[in-house]
Design a protein around this motif. Structure first.
Motif, PDB file in Angstrom:
ATOM      1  N   GLU A 125       0.830  -1.209   0.000  1.00  0.00           N
ATOM      2  CA  GLU A 125       0.000   0.000   0.000  1.00  0.00           C
ATOM      3  C   GLU A 125       0.867   1.262   0.000  1.00  0.00           C
ATOM      4  OE1 GLU A 125      -2.917   0.272   3.077  1.00  0.00           O
ATOM      5  OE2 GLU A 125      -3.747   2.140   2.259  1.00  0.00           O
ATOM      6  N   ARG A 126       1.914   1.245   0.814  1.00  0.00           N
ATOM      7  CA  ARG A 126       2.807   2.412   0.868  1.00  0.00           C
ATOM      8  C   ARG A 126       3.492   2.613  -0.495  1.00  0.00           C
ATOM      9  NH1 ARG A 126       3.051   7.126   1.954  1.00  0.00           N
ATOM     10  NH2 ARG A 126       5.073   8.020   2.475  1.00  0.00           N
ATOM     11  N   LEU A 128       2.450   1.651  -3.470  1.00  0.00           N
ATOM     12  CA  LEU A 128       1.495   2.108  -4.484  1.00  0.00           C
ATOM     13  C   LEU A 128       1.112   3.572  -4.273  1.00  0.00           C
ATOM     14  CD1 LEU A 128      -0.857  -1.006  -4.812  1.00  0.00           C
ATOM     15  CD2 LEU A 128       0.572  -0.020  -6.621  1.00  0.00           C
ATOM     16  N   THR A 129       1.051   3.990  -3.028  1.00  0.00           N
ATOM     17  CA  THR A 129       0.735   5.397  -2.737  1.00  0.00           C
ATOM     18  C   THR A 129       1.832   6.305  -3.292  1.00  0.00           C
ATOM     19  OG1 THR A 129      -0.477   4.774  -0.761  1.00  0.00           O
ATOM     20  CG2 THR A 129       0.275   7.059  -0.889  1.00  0.00           C
ATOM     21  N   GLY A 132       1.643   6.211  -7.071  1.00  0.00           N
ATOM     22  CA  GLY A 132       0.481   6.983  -7.515  1.00  0.00           C
ATOM     23  C   GLY A 132       0.742   8.480  -7.434  1.00  0.00           C
ATOM     24  N   ASP A 133       1.366   8.905  -6.340  1.00  0.00           N
ATOM     25  CA  ASP A 133       1.649  10.339  -6.184  1.00  0.00           C
ATOM     26  C   ASP A 133       2.671  10.819  -7.219  1.00  0.00           C
ATOM     27  OD1 ASP A 133      -0.140  10.350  -4.168  1.00  0.00           O
ATOM     28  OD2 ASP A 133       1.301  10.679  -2.536  1.00  0.00           O
ATOM     29  N   SER A 233      -7.724   3.218  -4.253  1.00  0.00           N
ATOM     30  CA  SER A 233      -7.358   4.238  -3.258  1.00  0.00           C
ATOM     31  C   SER A 233      -5.946   4.781  -3.468  1.00  0.00           C
ATOM     32  CB  SER A 233      -7.491   3.658  -1.847  1.00  0.00           C
ATOM     33  OG  SER A 233      -6.525   2.641  -1.661  1.00  0.00           O
ATOM     34  N   THR A 234      -5.207   4.207  -4.429  1.00  0.00           N
ATOM     35  CA  THR A 234      -3.842   4.701  -4.672  1.00  0.00           C
ATOM     36  C   THR A 234      -3.744   5.201  -6.127  1.00  0.00           C
ATOM     37  OG1 THR A 234      -3.168   2.393  -5.118  1.00  0.00           O
ATOM     38  CG2 THR A 234      -2.752   3.251  -2.912  1.00  0.00           C
ATOM     39  N   ARG A 237      -6.527   7.465  -7.703  1.00  0.00           N
ATOM     40  CA  ARG A 237      -6.678   8.902  -7.406  1.00  0.00           C
ATOM     41  C   ARG A 237      -6.105   9.774  -8.524  1.00  0.00           C
ATOM     42  NH1 ARG A 237      -4.078  10.507  -2.133  1.00  0.00           N
ATOM     43  NH2 ARG A 237      -5.276  12.414  -2.474  1.00  0.00           N
TER      44      ARG A 237
END
Lengths: 466, 444
Positions: A125-126, A128-129, A132-133, A233-234, A237
């Protein structure tokens, strides 16, 4: 010199060569597809036990889309994606990635811009975040871009000094028309890179990076992970207006037989790169060409190394290969076909002479059934090993996407390989490497090698300065 | 740090044949592949004066056939069975490995046993002369014909005294490669290639009872022998006796500053602390040296630290900085020394330590993700540290190191008086006309 091996009598007990057991069936994994609300296409594939998850992004920003005179802007953008976001500075972004035990690699190539994340499943998750950013809100800071431009200018000097890189640059420049982006270095030249600034990078980002034309490939042990929700959620967005995907022009090249010597005085070896263009993976003969090319130069027991390395000792190894350059859905794309290696300076002309003899013999006599059989056994048998890691599966699936191939392509390729006969492999490799249609690039000491090369009669010889 | 996976515990069993061959098995049925790895406890540190490169040249000869395997048959049979294979030589060991489709495991064992027991039945002058040329071309391709290619060799020579077993690198010198004889190769085999000087690891989709039965069948009758001499003593003081330095003027693309720092032996807690220190200082794009030299000062295009782990001699911390256009070595060196001194005084922040541990954990996972990677690590722990099961504690040991231990090792070792330095200054472009004599003169 009179010693013979016969005087040594081994003390061990010998047994006959063992026969194989029963093979376990294996197939290249079939990915599943989903589409996020923002239009991003996802291919995903669960690989039990692979704790390092690979996420490969294929972004529709081909090098041919770079504005004229700005070669390298796609590469600078790819490098700038990891230089900070709306909330993290460049240093903080790098630190956060490392804290997640992740790596993020980016590469701008002719078909697409690729971004590859590898991260332990426990920190997916971290990872992918951050990915994504980087795509959604990259800071693209002017001062970091200025630094990346300066670094690229220094990098060009290093590439110029590296024989293998120098040979590739000369081959592409010779094969393709100047107007084709393929003729010029992927990451740009000194003149074009100097012109790149933040505005150019931001404009290229705005014009080409958007979820609706992008694909994410996710491979690894996804046990207990709600992937669809996690991706929404990643990467979900990321937003951007929808656009038509890029169109890729056909590829043409001049493969009139000729020799280009890049003069590198004092070289103790000559780097060889002998190439032309040929089919890409859309061609029905691709599998046969892979098979035939392996027999020609896939390993040290192939035809080239059997002579150049194992008989003559001219080289540490010479390889023949085919690699897609730029593909299109209509099959008008092409790949590079090449023979590559390095030989000691004195052996340059003899090694080329032998290479041409090998190619002519191959055309005249064809491959043997035994060669074909061994090659099929290797290429098919080694697949479970080649695709043991998540990263290798993800990269192959991403290649399929950027080459407009169906998700079942690789599995079908292995099925085809097992059914090919020797004639098909011969026809494909002979068509791929016609001795009179090869462009030979030599990076080496022209004062030593030029005259003997002219005497070989493999085409006009041009010497250029390094 | 909880991260279930291969790193948290491999199932390992150990066996020893009557002839002394140690065998390590680890089962994993996820993919139908099996890795075979054989480490011989011999490397370039065992070579004698005038015969550098012999261990590596010999490794090539191991692929040239044995009593029941034709010249190149090893490659043909393994690849024809869908396997991949190779061998490598380092300072401390020589390894040979095959990764096979699981149903072809027996073939790999048969092949390895045949050359362990009967190489000399096939080894002849033709193979020797051919592979001598191949290895000389390997040396040219990897070292002599690329910019900075001989830096590793030069810095290693500066880091260890002239008579030290690690003074020369595994590739060896051209003169010594030329001088090696067939009789040297035979003597090398008789001395070092014996079951009691090897560890065999087999990892992957295997049946342990069947596998051990095959190992016994093929390797069991190869006689062990005790002809091996221990390598020359590699003992050195913990730190160097002041800095040594060499300036190279060569046709390279940019200035470069390289250095080797003397560090603790592999296998010690201090070596793990040093690994963390070098990671924080010089691994990746959030490291201190990258941030300082590449991002802030903009004097370098690349800046990093690597760890060459050695168990029979002090390890080396490897600094490599390529200068950006216009930057001087003095500027870069002053910045490096300032960063190292600051780190030695203050140590890592808690966040830096966490990051470095996460990076090392990832690299460890990466190495253990394939059966071949696991097989190699099992051999490594068995040969160098006596116990393959140590593999299961290796990561926990790195994660247990404290910030103060990291600071201590940096303060004690990452000092200017504990390093060998190599500085590259490019020759001007127009010097190309007569560069061979110039190179020799400058490098002398």
């Amino acid at each position: 010199m009179s010693d013979t091996p016969a005087q040594y009598v081994p003390a061990m007990d010998f047994h006959p060569q063992p026969q194989p057991g029963t093979p376990t069936p294996w197939a290249f994994p079939a990915p599943e597809r989903l589409t996020l609300a923002n239009g991003l296409t996802v291919l995903h594939c669960h690989r039990p036990g692979q704790q390092l998850v690979a996420v490969d992004m294929v972004l529709d920003a081909p090098l041919a889309a770079e504005p004229e005179g700005l070669d390298g802007v796609a590469s600078i953008l790819s490098r700038a994606l990891s230089e900070g976001t709306d909330t993290l500075t460049a240093e903080q972004f790098a630190a956060e990635l490392e804290r997640a035990g992740a790596t993020l690699d980016t590469h701008a190539d002719h078909p697409a811009l690729r971004v590859s994340l590898e991260v332990p499943a426990s920190r997916l998750e971290r990872g992918l975040t951050l990915l994504g950013d980087a795509l959604r809100v990259p800071a693209l800071p002017a001062e970091e871009i200025e630094r990346l431009v300066a670094n690229r200018l220094d990098e060009i000097v290093h590439e110029q000094a590296n024989p293998a890189r120098r040979a590739a640059k000369a081959l592409y420049a010779s094969l393709f028309a100047e107007s084709d982006r393929l003729s010029r270095p992927r990451a740009g030249s000194t003149d074009s890179v100097k012109r790149i600034d933040r505005d150019a990078v931001k404009a290229f980002y705005d014009a080409h990076l958007r979820p609706s034309t992008a694909t994410a490939v996710v491979v690894g042990d996804l046990t207990g992970i709600d992937l669809a929700a996690l991706l929404e959620s990643t990467l979900g967005r990321w937003s951007g207006e929808s656009r038509e995907p890029s169109a890729h022009g056909p590829v043409t090249a001049d493969d009139t037989g000729r020799v280009v010597i890049v003069d590198r005085p004092g070289s103790v070896q000559t780097q060889l790169l002998i190439g032309r263009i040929g089919p890409d993976r859309h061609d029905p003969a691709w599998a046969a060409q892979v098979l035939g090319t392996y027999c020609l130069g896939g390993t040290l027991t192939s035809r080239l190394d059997r002579v150049l390395r194992e008989e003559k000792g001219y080289t540490y190894g010479v390889r023949a290969f085919a690699q897609p350059l730029r593909s299109a859905a209509d099959g008008s794309g092409r790949g590079l076909l090449a023979i590559s290696g390095s030989v000691d300076t004195e052996s340059t002309a003899p090694a080329l002479q032998d290479t041409w003899t090998i190619l002519r013999t191959l055309a005249a006599e064809g491959l043997t059934d035994a060669e074909r059989e061994e090659a099929v056994q290797f290429l098919v048998g080694v697949a479970p090993l080649k695709y043991e890691t998540a990263g290798s599966v993800a990269a192959t699936l991403a290649d399929q996407v950027e080459q407009y191939l169906p998700d079942t392509y690789q599995a079908e390729f292995y099925r085809q390989l097992t059914e090919l006969d020797t004639d098909a492999a011969t026809r494909a490799v002979v068509a791929a490497f016609p001795p009179d249609r090869l462009v030979t690039v030599l990076v080496g000491d022209a004062s030593v090698i030029a005259e003997p090369i002219k005497a070989l009669g493999i085409g006009d010889v041009t010497v250029i300065a390094n | 740090m909880a991260n279930p996976g291969p790193a948290s515990g491999l199932a390992i069993t150990e066996h020893r044949l009557a002839n002394g061959l140690r065998v390590v098995l680890s089962e994993d049925h996820l993919t139908p592949v099996t890795a075979v790895c054989l480490w011989y406890d011999v490397g370039s540190r065992h070579e004698v004066k005038g015969r550098t490169g012999l261990a590596h040249l010999f490794e090539h000869l191991m692929f040239q056939g044995s009593a029941n395997v034709s010249n190149n048959g090893h490659f043909e049979l393994v690849q024809g069975a869908g396997g991949s294979l190779n061998g490598t030589t380092s300072f401390e060991r020589t390894n040979y490995f095959e990764t096979m489709p699981a149903h072809q495991l027996e073939l790999a064992l048969w092949l390895e046993a045949d050359r362990m027991g009967s190489l000399l039945a096939a080894l002849d002058d033709t193979s020797m002369e051919n592979q001598r040329d191949v290895v000389k071309n390997e040396r040219r391709q990897r070292y002599d014909n690329v910019p900075y290619g001989t830096a590793f060799e030069k810095l290693t020579a500066l880091s260890f005294p002239a008579d030290h077993p690690y003074h020369h690198t595994p590739i060896g010198s051209m003169a010594d490669l030329d001088a090696a004889t067939l009789e040297d190769a035979r003597a090398f085999f008789r001395t070092y290639y014996a079951p009691n000087n090897a560890v065999l690891s087999i990892v992957g989709d295997l049946d342990p009872e069947q596998t051990i039965a095959w190992v016994e069948k093929y390797f069991g009758s190869i006689p062990g022998h005790d002809g091996k001499q221990p390598p020359r003593d590699g003992t050195l003081p913990a730190t160097m006796d002041g800095e040594s330095r060499e300036l190279i003027r060569e046709d390279v693309p940019s200035r470069a500053l390289m250095a080797a720092y003397r560090l603790p032996h592999d296998g010690t807690r201090q070596a793990d602390a040093a690994d963390l220190a070098l990671t924080i200082l010089g691994s990746g794009e959030s490291s201190r040296l990258y941030n300082r030299l590449v991002r802030r000062d903009r004097t370098a295009v690349a800046a990093g630290f690597g760890l060459l782990r050695l168990s029979g001699a002090p390890s080396l911390g490897w600094l490599d900085v390529k200068a950006g256009a216009g930057a001087t070595i003095e500027q870069i060196e002053a910045a490096v020394d300032e960063e190292l001194a600051r780190f030695a005084a203050e140590g890592p922040t808690a966040e830096e330590l966490e990051r470095a541990q996460a990076q090392i954990e990832r690299e460890w996972l990466d190495r253990l993700t394939t059966v071949a990677g696991r097989a190699d690590e099992l051999c490594r722990y068995a040969v160098l540290f006596g116990d393959p099961k140590l593999v299961n504690n290796a990561l926990a040991k790195v994660l247990d190191v404290t910030a103060e231990e990291v600071r201590e090792v940096a303060a004690a070792r990452l000092r200017p008086d504990n390093r060998a330095v190599l500085v590259y200054e490019p020759t001007p472009d127009d010097s190309n006309d007569d560069d061979s004599s110039e190179n020799e003169e400058a490098a002398a």
